[in-house]
Design a protein around this motif. Sequence first.
Motif, PDB file in Angstrom:
ATOM      1  N   GLU B 198       0.885  -1.194  -0.064  1.00  0.00           N
ATOM      2  CA  GLU B 198       0.091   0.002   0.018  1.00  0.00           C
ATOM      3  C   GLU B 198       0.692   1.245  -0.103  1.00  0.00           C
ATOM      4  OE1 GLU B 198      -3.129   0.193   2.573  1.00  0.00           O
ATOM      5  OE2 GLU B 198      -3.831  -2.060   2.237  1.00  0.00           O
ATOM      6  N   GLY B 199       0.393   2.360  -0.667  1.00  0.00           N
ATOM      7  CA  GLY B 199       1.255   3.396  -0.657  1.00  0.00           C
ATOM      8  C   GLY B 199       0.394   4.816  -1.090  1.00  0.00           C
ATOM      9  N   THR B 200       0.743   6.076  -1.006  1.00  0.00           N
ATOM     10  CA  THR B 200      -0.161   7.159  -1.060  1.00  0.00           C
ATOM     11  C   THR B 200       0.296   8.130  -2.206  1.00  0.00           C
ATOM     12  OG1 THR B 200       1.283   8.217   0.674  1.00  0.00           O
ATOM     13  CG2 THR B 200      -1.031   7.225   1.387  1.00  0.00           C
ATOM     14  N   ASP B 201       1.466   7.966  -2.772  1.00  0.00           N
ATOM     15  CA  ASP B 201       2.059   8.788  -3.733  1.00  0.00           C
ATOM     16  C   ASP B 201       1.722   8.516  -5.093  1.00  0.00           C
ATOM     17  OD1 ASP B 201       2.763  10.641  -1.601  1.00  0.00           O
ATOM     18  OD2 ASP B 201       4.656   9.529  -1.308  1.00  0.00           O
ATOM     19  N   VAL B 202       1.961   7.296  -5.460  1.00  0.00           N
ATOM     20  CA  VAL B 202       1.718   6.919  -6.873  1.00  0.00           C
ATOM     21  C   VAL B 202       1.379   5.286  -6.986  1.00  0.00           C
ATOM     22  CG1 VAL B 202       4.416   6.255  -6.777  1.00  0.00           C
ATOM     23  CG2 VAL B 202       3.246   6.606  -8.995  1.00  0.00           C
ATOM     24  N   ALA B 228       4.766   4.286  -2.699  1.00  0.00           N
ATOM     25  CA  ALA B 228       4.432   3.528  -3.754  1.00  0.00           C
ATOM     26  C   ALA B 228       3.176   2.489  -3.516  1.00  0.00           C
ATOM     27  CB  ALA B 228       5.276   3.131  -4.723  1.00  0.00           C
ATOM     28  N   GLU B 229       2.157   2.432  -4.319  1.00  0.00           N
ATOM     29  CA  GLU B 229       1.208   1.332  -3.988  1.00  0.00           C
ATOM     30  C   GLU B 229       1.619   0.497  -5.372  1.00  0.00           C
ATOM     31  OE1 GLU B 229      -2.335   1.489  -1.951  1.00  0.00           O
ATOM     32  OE2 GLU B 229      -3.539   1.304  -3.724  1.00  0.00           O
ATOM     33  N   VAL B 230       1.856  -0.757  -4.940  1.00  0.00           N
ATOM     34  CA  VAL B 230       1.884  -1.963  -6.070  1.00  0.00           C
ATOM     35  C   VAL B 230       0.808  -2.771  -6.114  1.00  0.00           C
ATOM     36  CG1 VAL B 230       3.384  -3.714  -6.894  1.00  0.00           C
ATOM     37  CG2 VAL B 230       4.532  -1.595  -5.570  1.00  0.00           C
TER      38      VAL B 230
END
Lengths: 328, 348
Positions: B198-202, B228-230
């Motif tokens: 999980e991520g919030t920027d890209v 980064a969200e993958v």
Amino acid sequence: MTLQADRRREAYRRMLAIRAFEQALPRCIAAGEIPGAVHSSIGHEAALVGACMALRDDDYITGTHRSHGHPIAKGARLAPLMAELMGRETGICKGRGGSMHLADTSVGIIGESAIVGGGIPLATGAGLSALVRGTDQVSLCFFGDGASNQGVFHECLNMAAVWKLPVVFFCENNLYAATTPALSTHAQPDVAKRAAGYDIPGVIVDGQDLEAVHETTHAAVARARRGEGPSLIEAKTYRFDEHAIGIFMPSHCRAAEEVERYRASRDPLALYREHLLRAGHGDFELSGLEREAESAVAEAVDFARKSPHPDPASVFDHLYSNPIGCVA
Amino acid sequence: MSTVELTYLNAILEAEKEEMQRDPRVILIGEDIALYSASGALGKLDPRRTWNAPISELGFSGMAIGAAITGLRPIVDLTIASFVYLASDQIINQAAKLRYVTGGQVRVPVVFRMSMWHNGANAAQHSDRPYPMFMNVPGLKVIAPATPSDMKGMLKSAIRDDDPVIVFEDNDLWGRKEAVPADPDFLVPLGKAAVRCEGTDVSIVSVAGCLPHALAAAGQLAREDISAEVIDVRSLVPLDAATILASVAKTGRLVVVDYAHRTAGAAAEIAAIVAEEAFAELRAPIQRVTTPDVQIPFSPKLERPLYPNKDKITAAARKAVLSGEERGSWPVKSYFRSGAWESTKARS
């Protein structure tokens, strides 16, 4: 094996149905009731019916773009076939298939392929399936002289022979691939001789003679059912109409005298009618069958005309068996 | 839930073995498969369950389709993905279309398996990644699992599915190991993407074997303070657009990573969906990291630099994040929210 009296009647009935069905089409096309092109089976009736009369109801067949004759020869009801040609919801393929795909699975048809040669591996696979499932079903593959020049024809003859699959490869050789004469595209004229390359029986039969076709196919089917492997049958036949009706094609690719000669002296219905009369069937009985075929087709046309068109909103129906959506 | 350590390659074999033991209708057909059955890897099976085929891809693929229509559930092993072109007429014209052209009279439960060999100096005719071509064929399902558990669970789902499914394997992943659920009814559904981190920027959307590179890139980006969200798409048809769109709604930036050639690839389709459905959410132009439109060369010096890797993905993500920041948040979002969009539409 000769057909018994009731089976002879049934064979004649199916041949008549194919003829009457095809003869009803030009009028429907002219009236704008049938969109697209149709490929007529007129001239092939003895080959189609003779072969199918050698099969059981649970045996499989695959067919071709010239697809109207196969289901009728295998015993399908006419009304859903005609409704399909008119693109109706009541059509055998619910208006999704049309003239080149008149497959009725209820009589064992697993596909009518408009890709030339496309049905050959399907039929071979159905034979493999019967073997794996341990049934004694046989799979018969109709294809034309043109398809015998596809690589997949050779691939499948080889695999069917290697694995002794219960398959009958049945070539409707009408001498022309669309407009191209087989004589100009086959290194030698007999498709059946290609069986030698796979060490299986290859038999040429007069495709205008129903009893001969039946007898030859019956032997090949019996061989397949005994587990002795595939056979190749080449029925020399002739299409009385041009390649397709309702599509622009350069017509008259064949000499008019040639077409006329076949129509006058090699009409499979006329030949079988003579055979039936010699076998003791009366003219009254045969005329009755002929009238019945006409009225059965008229009823089918009537049913098709009265049937609803498919709902445009249903266009995605039948795309998948299991149409999984993406879960949000 | 008990697990067993499996490589990606052994997960394939386990899935086939379990499904063949579970269901007598499952058969295997393809080239050189005698190696499996002869070695006993599939367990004790009736010889009629495995068909070691001649080099006739079109023929045996079509036979599998005919067998599927008549009651079996064949798995076709096409070995190397570049060979699928030989079989493609039967896959596209028959497997994908037969149910539709018969108005639903038949089911076509067949699986076509093939492995994408690349990064192995196998040159142009053994190195293709052809999944985008099959995404363009209605009637097929197309999957590209990237982990041993997904491979096992999705291949089993594919074998049990009533529609034709193409399974693209990535041979870069063959040796990767993980703990895989041992339950023979462990299934991973088709059509569902997985959020791998999980991520919030890209949002980094990864296709097939790009996943390890995408995760490595996310690690590098974290060290640079970029979150980064993958997303591992896993299933290309059906494509889980909802999971991708939800991620883009959160991050406002999208990088799509795809081993296929650039033009009309899986990345192009994913980018188009996001552009159509979530344009207003984007804070930066969409970035694609793909293989350029050139044949795969033999020389490793030429081949290796062509594919997506950690550095290319990291650079693309950085570009997306920085371009958004440089512009003080790309103006698209505010443009839409201000109502200017509506007034433009009204004028035109």
